[in-house]
Design an enzyme around this catalytic site. Structure first.
Site, PDB file in Angstrom:
ATOM      1  N   TYR A  16      -5.822 -27.903  46.773  1.00  0.00           N
ATOM      2  CA  TYR A  16      -4.855 -27.260  45.861  1.00  0.00           C
ATOM      3  C   TYR A  16      -3.962 -26.246  46.589  1.00  0.00           C
ATOM      4  O   TYR A  16      -2.744 -26.423  46.703  1.00  0.00           O
ATOM      5  CB  TYR A  16      -5.643 -26.607  44.724  1.00  0.00           C
ATOM      6  CG  TYR A  16      -4.850 -25.776  43.760  1.00  0.00           C
ATOM      7  CD1 TYR A  16      -3.573 -26.164  43.333  1.00  0.00           C
ATOM      8  CD2 TYR A  16      -5.383 -24.594  43.241  1.00  0.00           C
ATOM      9  CE1 TYR A  16      -2.856 -25.390  42.423  1.00  0.00           C
ATOM     10  CE2 TYR A  16      -4.684 -23.818  42.336  1.00  0.00           C
ATOM     11  CZ  TYR A  16      -3.423 -24.216  41.934  1.00  0.00           C
ATOM     12  OH  TYR A  16      -2.715 -23.447  41.044  1.00  0.00           O
ATOM     13  N   ASP A  57     -13.902 -34.304  59.262  1.00  0.00           N
ATOM     14  CA  ASP A  57     -14.580 -33.040  58.973  1.00  0.00           C
ATOM     15  C   ASP A  57     -14.148 -31.933  59.937  1.00  0.00           C
ATOM     16  O   ASP A  57     -13.952 -32.182  61.123  1.00  0.00           O
ATOM     17  CB  ASP A  57     -16.097 -33.213  59.097  1.00  0.00           C
ATOM     18  CG  ASP A  57     -16.656 -34.037  57.948  1.00  0.00           C
ATOM     19  OD1 ASP A  57     -16.210 -33.812  56.806  1.00  0.00           O
ATOM     20  OD2 ASP A  57     -17.520 -34.901  58.202  1.00  0.00           O
ATOM     21  N   ASN A  98     -21.126 -25.653  55.044  1.00  0.00           N
ATOM     22  CA  ASN A  98     -19.719 -26.070  54.980  1.00  0.00           C
ATOM     23  C   ASN A  98     -18.736 -24.913  55.175  1.00  0.00           C
ATOM     24  O   ASN A  98     -17.731 -25.055  55.849  1.00  0.00           O
ATOM     25  CB  ASN A  98     -19.452 -26.737  53.631  1.00  0.00           C
ATOM     26  CG  ASN A  98     -18.112 -27.438  53.605  1.00  0.00           C
ATOM     27  OD1 ASN A  98     -17.925 -28.434  54.304  1.00  0.00           O
ATOM     28  ND2 ASN A  98     -17.176 -26.914  52.849  1.00  0.00           N
ATOM     29  N   TYR A 147     -21.454 -18.190  47.596  1.00  0.00           N
ATOM     30  CA  TYR A 147     -20.063 -18.541  47.893  1.00  0.00           C
ATOM     31  C   TYR A 147     -19.348 -17.351  48.530  1.00  0.00           C
ATOM     32  O   TYR A 147     -18.753 -17.465  49.611  1.00  0.00           O
ATOM     33  CB  TYR A 147     -19.339 -18.988  46.612  1.00  0.00           C
ATOM     34  CG  TYR A 147     -17.848 -19.065  46.793  1.00  0.00           C
ATOM     35  CD1 TYR A 147     -17.280 -20.013  47.651  1.00  0.00           C
ATOM     36  CD2 TYR A 147     -16.998 -18.165  46.148  1.00  0.00           C
ATOM     37  CE1 TYR A 147     -15.911 -20.063  47.841  1.00  0.00           C
ATOM     38  CE2 TYR A 147     -15.622 -18.216  46.335  1.00  0.00           C
ATOM     39  CZ  TYR A 147     -15.083 -19.164  47.188  1.00  0.00           C
ATOM     40  OH  TYR A 147     -13.728 -19.198  47.390  1.00  0.00           O
ATOM     41  N   LYS A 151     -18.098 -16.769  52.680  1.00  0.00           N
ATOM     42  CA  LYS A 151     -16.737 -16.419  53.102  1.00  0.00           C
ATOM     43  C   LYS A 151     -16.720 -15.090  53.862  1.00  0.00           C
ATOM     44  O   LYS A 151     -16.027 -14.948  54.862  1.00  0.00           O
ATOM     45  CB  LYS A 151     -15.836 -16.302  51.861  1.00  0.00           C
ATOM     46  CG  LYS A 151     -15.549 -17.635  51.189  1.00  0.00           C
ATOM     47  CD  LYS A 151     -14.475 -18.358  51.966  1.00  0.00           C
ATOM     48  CE  LYS A 151     -14.018 -19.622  51.272  1.00  0.00           C
ATOM     49  NZ  LYS A 151     -12.897 -20.262  51.958  1.00  0.00           N
ATOM     50  N   HIS A 195     -11.880 -24.100  36.164  1.00  0.00           N
ATOM     51  CA  HIS A 195     -10.988 -22.938  36.056  1.00  0.00           C
ATOM     52  C   HIS A 195     -10.356 -22.817  34.676  1.00  0.00           C
ATOM     53  O   HIS A 195     -10.086 -23.811  34.002  1.00  0.00           O
ATOM     54  CB  HIS A 195      -9.907 -22.993  37.136  1.00  0.00           C
ATOM     55  CG  HIS A 195     -10.481 -22.817  38.504  1.00  0.00           C
ATOM     56  ND1 HIS A 195     -10.462 -23.806  39.447  1.00  0.00           N
ATOM     57  CD2 HIS A 195     -11.141 -21.776  39.054  1.00  0.00           C
ATOM     58  CE1 HIS A 195     -11.077 -23.382  40.534  1.00  0.00           C
ATOM     59  NE2 HIS A 195     -11.499 -22.148  40.318  1.00  0.00           N
ATOM     60  N   ASP A 291     -20.145 -13.111  36.193  1.00  0.00           N
ATOM     61  CA  ASP A 291     -18.729 -12.809  35.972  1.00  0.00           C
ATOM     62  C   ASP A 291     -18.509 -11.304  35.829  1.00  0.00           C
ATOM     63  O   ASP A 291     -18.917 -10.717  34.819  1.00  0.00           O
ATOM     64  CB  ASP A 291     -18.241 -13.472  34.676  1.00  0.00           C
ATOM     65  CG  ASP A 291     -17.641 -14.842  34.898  1.00  0.00           C
ATOM     66  OD1 ASP A 291     -17.280 -15.151  36.046  1.00  0.00           O
ATOM     67  OD2 ASP A 291     -17.527 -15.591  33.916  1.00  0.00           O
TER      68      ASP A 291
HETATM   69  N1  UDP Z   1     -13.545 -18.706  31.641  1.00  0.00           N
HETATM   70  C1  UDP Z   1     -13.835 -18.999  30.312  1.00  0.00           C
HETATM   71  N2  UDP Z   1     -14.018 -20.308  29.966  1.00  0.00           N
HETATM   72  C2  UDP Z   1     -13.908 -21.343  30.860  1.00  0.00           C
HETATM   73  C3  UDP Z   1     -13.597 -21.026  32.208  1.00  0.00           C
HETATM   74  C4  UDP Z   1     -13.436 -19.691  32.554  1.00  0.00           C
HETATM   75  O1  UDP Z   1     -13.939 -18.105  29.473  1.00  0.00           O
HETATM   76  O2  UDP Z   1     -14.106 -22.501  30.481  1.00  0.00           O
HETATM   77  C5  UDP Z   1     -13.361 -17.294  32.034  1.00  0.00           C
HETATM   78  C6  UDP Z   1     -14.333 -16.826  33.101  1.00  0.00           C
HETATM   79  O3  UDP Z   1     -15.481 -16.298  32.503  1.00  0.00           O
HETATM   80  C7  UDP Z   1     -13.507 -15.787  33.849  1.00  0.00           C
HETATM   81  C8  UDP Z   1     -12.070 -16.257  33.703  1.00  0.00           C
HETATM   82  O4  UDP Z   1     -12.080 -17.191  32.619  1.00  0.00           O
HETATM   83  O5  UDP Z   1     -13.612 -14.541  33.213  1.00  0.00           O
HETATM   84  C9  UDP Z   1     -11.554 -16.955  34.949  1.00  0.00           C
HETATM   85  O6  UDP Z   1     -12.490 -17.934  35.338  1.00  0.00           O
HETATM   86  P1  UDP Z   1     -12.195 -19.009  36.459  1.00  0.00           P
HETATM   87  O7  UDP Z   1     -13.392 -19.904  36.535  1.00  0.00           O
HETATM   88  O8  UDP Z   1     -10.886 -19.654  36.205  1.00  0.00           O
HETATM   89  O9  UDP Z   1     -12.022 -18.154  37.793  1.00  0.00           O
HETATM   90  P2  UDP Z   1     -12.982 -17.081  38.485  1.00  0.00           P
HETATM   91  O10 UDP Z   1     -12.443 -15.748  38.084  1.00  0.00           O
HETATM   92  O11 UDP Z   1     -14.373 -17.321  38.012  1.00  0.00           O
HETATM   93  O12 UDP Z   1     -12.795 -17.355  39.933  1.00  0.00           O
END
Ligand code: UDP
Length: 341
Positions: A16, A57, A98, A147, A151, A195, A291
């Protein structure tokens, strides 16, 4: 950019953020070779005919040596990585192999060939739960999942390589990448897609029944999580600037790439409704583990060091751009790869 700049190797250039960066770099007249194993990358995302796509790879040193022998790369931009946080918790070795061990093999070959410029896809996940907001580079880096740690370890390796053999690197800590190219030819296509913005759109198109909001009881104005959504073309621009900075003899840099604007999950859903003119079917669920309530960048250092600033700061611009891809000729999905996995 200097006229006679050496070719650039872009790993993960069929992914992406990689594919948008490759397109920008190629449009600036740079010679680009993409190395991608197509596990998550898409042949269809490498759209410029003058860009060579090598399927392989990042840790295949024999292949790397033959590529360095042939092209004498002046720099490497390294995107290739796995990025599913939940999977990194259940299968950490996959991520350390990876995302950490493979780039070390790449760095070994770079050292052999005297290639001393490396632009690295890092992440705001290296900060973990921020000790203060907005997040500056002075925040403590204390990742809360494999993850983020996979990094951060590479960031440490890069520092040590700078000290030992003068490797100049840019660790670019992305916040939430979003959007697509304005012509709708390339965009975000993950499988599975986790996402927020693409999933809200999938709820609009009917690909999924509804979007589940992960938690409504956070200590934020509307109770939902706040993130900093940054347009993928702005990210691409930062990579081009980082390459120029390092090629011109600049010091190694580590900086945040975000807009500095925090947007809640509910605000994203509102923006999607505004852009698409459709009602989003929403379900409210519990928090997703790991989160943080709020992740917002202070992007001042990137401006100071690279002259970079997000050109789009209104989340409707990101959502509008993402919708162009989702509702475009490919409906947000590349054709199946012909080669690779
Ligand atoms: N989120 C959500 N429902 C979904 C996917 C994500 O409520 O189906 C929320 C998630 O909890 C976070 C925000 O959206 O607060 C962004 O999540 P994403 O997975 O896009 O990116 P991250 O911040 O985790 O890298």
């Amino acid at each position: 950019m200097s006229e006679n700049s050496a070719p650039v190797l872009v790993t993960g250039g069929a992914g992406y953020i990689g594919s948008h960066t490759v397109r920008l770099l190629a449009s600036q007249g740079r010679k680009i070779v993409v190395l991608d194993n197509l596990v998550f990358g898409h042949e269809g995302a490498v759209v410029d005919p003058e860009v060579e796509l090598v399927v392989g790879d990042v840790g295949d040193q024999e292949l790397l040596r033959s590529l360095f022998q042939k092209h004498r790369f002046g720099a490497v931009v390294h995107f290739a990585a796995y990025a599913y946080v939940g999977e990194s918790v259940t299968n950490p070795l996959k991520y350390y192999q990876n995302n950490t061990a493979e780039p070390i093999k790449l760095l070994q070959v770079m050292q052999e060939f005297g290639c001393r410029v490396f632009v690295f896809s890092s992440t705001c996940a290296t900060y973990g739960v921020p000790d203060r907001l907005p997040i500056t580079e002075a925040n403590t880096q204390n990742p809360i999942n494999p993850y983020g740690r996979s990094k951060l370890m590479v960031e440490w390796v890069l520092r040590d390589c700078d000290t030992a053999w003068g490797l100049k690197s840019a660790c670019l800590r992305y916040f939430n990448a979003s959007g697509s190219s304005p012509d709708g030819r390339i965009g975000e296509d993950h499988d599975p897609e986790t996402h927020l913005i693409p999933r809200v759109m999938m709820a609009v198109t009917g690909e999924i029944d509804s979007i589940e909001v992960f938690g409504t009881d956070y200590d934020t104005p509307d109770g939902t999580c706040i993130r900093d959504y940054i347009h993928v073309e702005d990210l691409a621009d930062a990579h081009a600037r980082a390459l120029d900075h390092l090629a011109a003899g600049g010091d190694s840099v580590r900086c945040n790439l975000g807009t500095g604007v925090g947007v809640s999950v509910k605000e994203i859903i509102g923006a999607v409704e505004e852009v698409t003119g459709k009602t989003v079917p929403v379900k409210y669920g519990p928090r997703r583990e790991g989160d943080p309530a709020s992740l917002v960048a202070d992007p001042a250092l990137a401006k100071e060091l690279l002259g970079w600033e997000a050109s789009r700061k209104d989340v409707r611009q990101m959502v509008d751009s993402a919708w162009k891809w989702m509702s475009g000729p490919l409906n947000g999905r590349y054709p199946k790869n012909q080669s690779g996995s």
